[in-house]
Design an enzyme around this catalytic site. Structure first.
Site, PDB file in Angstrom:
ATOM      1  N   LYS A  27       0.840  -1.202   0.000  1.00 29.84           N
ATOM      2  CA  LYS A  27       0.000   0.000   0.000  1.00 29.84           C
ATOM      3  C   LYS A  27       0.871   1.246   0.000  1.00 29.84           C
ATOM      4  O   LYS A  27       0.623   2.207  -0.754  1.00 29.84           O
ATOM      5  CB  LYS A  27      -0.911   0.005   1.224  1.00 29.84           C
ATOM      6  CG  LYS A  27      -1.772   1.264   1.363  1.00 29.84           C
ATOM      7  CD  LYS A  27      -2.438   1.374   2.714  1.00 29.84           C
ATOM      8  CE  LYS A  27      -1.443   1.743   3.799  1.00 29.84           C
ATOM      9  NZ  LYS A  27      -2.089   2.094   5.089  1.00 29.84           N
ATOM     10  N   SER A 171       4.749  10.111  10.387  1.00 29.52           N
ATOM     11  CA  SER A 171       5.780  10.354   9.378  1.00 29.52           C
ATOM     12  C   SER A 171       5.157  10.808   8.068  1.00 29.52           C
ATOM     13  O   SER A 171       5.843  11.393   7.221  1.00 29.52           O
ATOM     14  CB  SER A 171       6.605   9.089   9.154  1.00 29.52           C
ATOM     15  OG  SER A 171       5.812   8.051   8.585  1.00 29.52           O
ATOM     16  N   GLN A 172       3.857  10.563   7.888  1.00 31.10           N
ATOM     17  CA  GLN A 172       3.192  10.979   6.651  1.00 31.10           C
ATOM     18  C   GLN A 172       3.168  12.494   6.491  1.00 31.10           C
ATOM     19  O   GLN A 172       3.044  12.989   5.368  1.00 31.10           O
ATOM     20  CB  GLN A 172       1.767  10.429   6.605  1.00 31.10           C
ATOM     21  CG  GLN A 172       1.711   8.918   6.426  1.00 31.10           C
ATOM     22  CD  GLN A 172       0.295   8.361   6.522  1.00 31.10           C
ATOM     23  OE1 GLN A 172      -0.637   9.066   6.932  1.00 31.10           O
ATOM     24  NE2 GLN A 172       0.124   7.108   6.149  1.00 31.10           N
ATOM     25  N   SER A 199       8.010   5.639  12.562  1.00 31.91           N
ATOM     26  CA  SER A 199       7.961   4.951  11.267  1.00 31.91           C
ATOM     27  C   SER A 199       9.029   5.442  10.301  1.00 31.91           C
ATOM     28  O   SER A 199       8.764   5.721   9.123  1.00 31.91           O
ATOM     29  CB  SER A 199       6.570   5.096  10.629  1.00 31.91           C
ATOM     30  OG  SER A 199       5.566   4.638  11.504  1.00 31.91           O
ATOM     31  N   GLU A 314       2.781   0.113  12.393  1.00 29.62           N
ATOM     32  CA  GLU A 314       1.634  -0.435  11.672  1.00 29.62           C
ATOM     33  C   GLU A 314       1.410  -1.900  12.036  1.00 29.62           C
ATOM     34  O   GLU A 314       0.303  -2.414  11.919  1.00 29.62           O
ATOM     35  CB  GLU A 314       1.893  -0.307  10.156  1.00 29.62           C
ATOM     36  CG  GLU A 314       0.773  -0.772   9.268  1.00 29.62           C
ATOM     37  CD  GLU A 314      -0.372   0.224   9.155  1.00 29.62           C
ATOM     38  OE1 GLU A 314      -1.344  -0.100   8.469  1.00 29.62           O
ATOM     39  OE2 GLU A 314      -0.290   1.314   9.748  1.00 29.62           O
ATOM     40  N   ARG A 345      -5.598   2.736  18.318  1.00 27.98           N
ATOM     41  CA  ARG A 345      -5.271   1.313  18.314  1.00 27.98           C
ATOM     42  C   ARG A 345      -4.830   0.816  19.687  1.00 27.98           C
ATOM     43  O   ARG A 345      -5.062  -0.355  20.015  1.00 27.98           O
ATOM     44  CB  ARG A 345      -4.198   1.025  17.262  1.00 27.98           C
ATOM     45  CG  ARG A 345      -4.753   1.017  15.842  1.00 27.98           C
ATOM     46  CD  ARG A 345      -3.703   0.722  14.796  1.00 27.98           C
ATOM     47  NE  ARG A 345      -4.337   0.527  13.485  1.00 27.98           N
ATOM     48  CZ  ARG A 345      -3.680   0.562  12.336  1.00 27.98           C
ATOM     49  NH1 ARG A 345      -2.377   0.785  12.324  1.00 27.98           N
ATOM     50  NH2 ARG A 345      -4.315   0.368  11.200  1.00 27.98           N
ATOM     51  N   ARG A 386      -6.224  -3.614  10.500  1.00 29.48           N
ATOM     52  CA  ARG A 386      -5.214  -4.260  11.338  1.00 29.48           C
ATOM     53  C   ARG A 386      -5.831  -4.894  12.594  1.00 29.48           C
ATOM     54  O   ARG A 386      -5.337  -5.911  13.083  1.00 29.48           O
ATOM     55  CB  ARG A 386      -4.122  -3.268  11.740  1.00 29.48           C
ATOM     56  CG  ARG A 386      -3.422  -2.589  10.576  1.00 29.48           C
ATOM     57  CD  ARG A 386      -2.726  -3.551   9.648  1.00 29.48           C
ATOM     58  NE  ARG A 386      -2.031  -2.844   8.580  1.00 29.48           N
ATOM     59  CZ  ARG A 386      -1.706  -3.364   7.411  1.00 29.48           C
ATOM     60  NH1 ARG A 386      -2.013  -4.617   7.127  1.00 29.48           N
ATOM     61  NH2 ARG A 386      -1.076  -2.642   6.499  1.00 29.48           N
TER      62      ARG A 386
END
Length: 427
Positions: A27, A171-172, A199, A314, A345, A386
């Site tokens: 992805k 980090s995106q 990440s 992730e 999460r 996930r």
């Protein structure tokens, strides 16, 4: 539109799982390839892409901006850049890649571009990247909470230059800015200020792919990324199998004492395979690479571990599922930022693993997991692929694990329920 609600009883394995699996592409790589292809100076092809909800919505968002994306063939997509323009509307679904990667592209368009998505997408953090775009002269109207729904008023040009971002939440925020930066008039010198960026392997993937597209990138100074202005080249992108998507299948081998091989694994990878190998080995698995692919073998032992998962966050839900089934306690830390993922999460894992009988201590940045006598339970999936993967792994050993919705796995692997059922019956 959100994935269809599909309650699902996770299949239990009767014995060791032995299988070779072929999985769709990464992805993360598919999303980056789509953005770089859209901004290139010529056509690109994307071979072995991931066709799933996130990448389908990304393709639709680029088409809305004037990019021709031909995804009619499953194994080869063709992207023809065009003049970026609005007005346009982009449905981000629940995808962080779309909500963080496309606004900088929209800033390069002529016209307004509106972004919105699933209800929970409005809770995902966006402020840092929007603030950085504003500091570069881009007009952005956001919701009162600083995120979706939002409107980017593209002027056809972003001056670029120097900017600061706090990317400790994702980090995106860095990747999204860097992917468009070569098209900024002055390029971009981006400095992170704040707690560590999570990440890191995803950032390395971004800079590797930028260079592969012809960008000049300097990341020699910690927490500073420099992208020079210049053209991006159209090219052929070959997408690797998705390592995070493979993890549940590797976990099946570990839980059942079997062996699973991910076919088609490249000799050199842009994904965090070394970090994952270390973690699975610590749990008690044997991991090998050969011409057949990447193989994980269960040894009959599943040990508890203590680990900092900040670089592979992730993977936290499935690693937590392994920890629940281990022979001793585990502590998984360094992942506070996953509270802002598809769901919180950490809180979701604490609630659902407790329901299944594990002893859980919740920390700000992770969990302590004490295995206990486990039992079947209704496992809420929170529209999070996930979380569904984690429940499926537990269900191999624990009869009666009922997922509230397996449809959420369409986000990255629509065929997951069928693949998983087939895997369980190979035992």
């Amino acid at each position: 539109m959100a994935a269809e609600l599909r309650p699902w009883l996770a299949p239990s394995a009767a014995g060791p799982v032995t299988a070779t699996v072929r999985l769709p592409g990464s992805k993360s790589m598919t999303a980056r390839a789509l953005i770089l292809a859209a901004l290139a100076d010529g056509p690109s092809t994307i071979e072995a892409p991931l066709r799933a909800r996130d990448t389908t919505l990304m393709s639709a968002g680029l088409r809305a901006l004037g990019v021709a994306v031909d995804a009619s063939a499953d194994d080869r997509w063709v992207v023809e850049p065009g003049p970026l323009r609005g007005p346009a509307r982009v449905d981000v679904g629940l995808a962080g890649t779309i909500m963080r990667f496309l606004p900088p592209v929209a800033a390069l368009a002529e016209g307004t571009v509106e972004f919105d998505g699933d209800p929970h997408a409005r809770n995902r953090p966006m402020g840092p990247i929007l603030d950085t775009l504003r500091s570069l002269g881009v007009r952005v109207d956001a919701s009162p909470t600083g995120g979706l729904p939002l409107t980017v008023h593209g002027g056809g040009l972003v001056e670029g230059g120097e900017a600061v971002v706090d990317a400790s939440g994702s980090s995106q925020f860095v990747s999204g800015l860097l992917l468009s930066a070569a098209r900024f008039a002055k390029g971009l010198t981006l400095r992170h200020e704040g707690p560590p960026v999570p990440s890191a392997p995803h950032l390395r993937m971004t800079t590797h792919m930028l260079r592969a597209a012809g960008a000049v990138v300097d990341e020699s100074t910690p927490d500073v990324w420099v992208v020079e202005p210049g053209p991006l080249s159209g090219r052929t992108w070959v997408i690797e199998p998705d390592l995070s998507g493979a993890l549940p299948f590797f976990a099946a081998a570990m839980v059942t004492g079997g062996e699973v091989t991910l076919a088609g694994w490249p000799e050199r990878s842009w994904q965090p395979v070394e970090q994952l190998t270390g973690l699975l080995t610590a749990f008690g698995a044997e991991v090998t690479r050969s011409e057949r692919g990447l193989t994980v073998r269960g040894t009959g032992t599943l040990r508890g571990i203590t680990a900092d998962l900040s670089e592979v966050s992730e993977m936290t839900p499935v690693l937590a599922a392994l920890a629940v089934l281990a022979d001793g306690p585990s502590e998984l830390r360094g992942v506070e930022h996953i509270r802002g993922h598809e769901t919180d999460r950490i809180a979701a894992l604490a609630a659902e693993l407790t329901k299944a009988g594990a002893g859980i201590t919740e920390f700000r940045d992770g969990l302590r997991i004490e295995p206990g006598p486990l039992h079947g339970a209704s496992f809420e999936t929170y529209a999070d692929h996930r979380m569904a993967h984690a429940a499926a792994v537990i269900g191999l050993s624990v009869p009666g694990v009922q997922l509230t919705d397996v449809g959420c796995t369409s986000k990255t692997l629509p065929e997951f329920p069928e693949l998983w059922a087939g895997l369980a019956t190979t035992s």
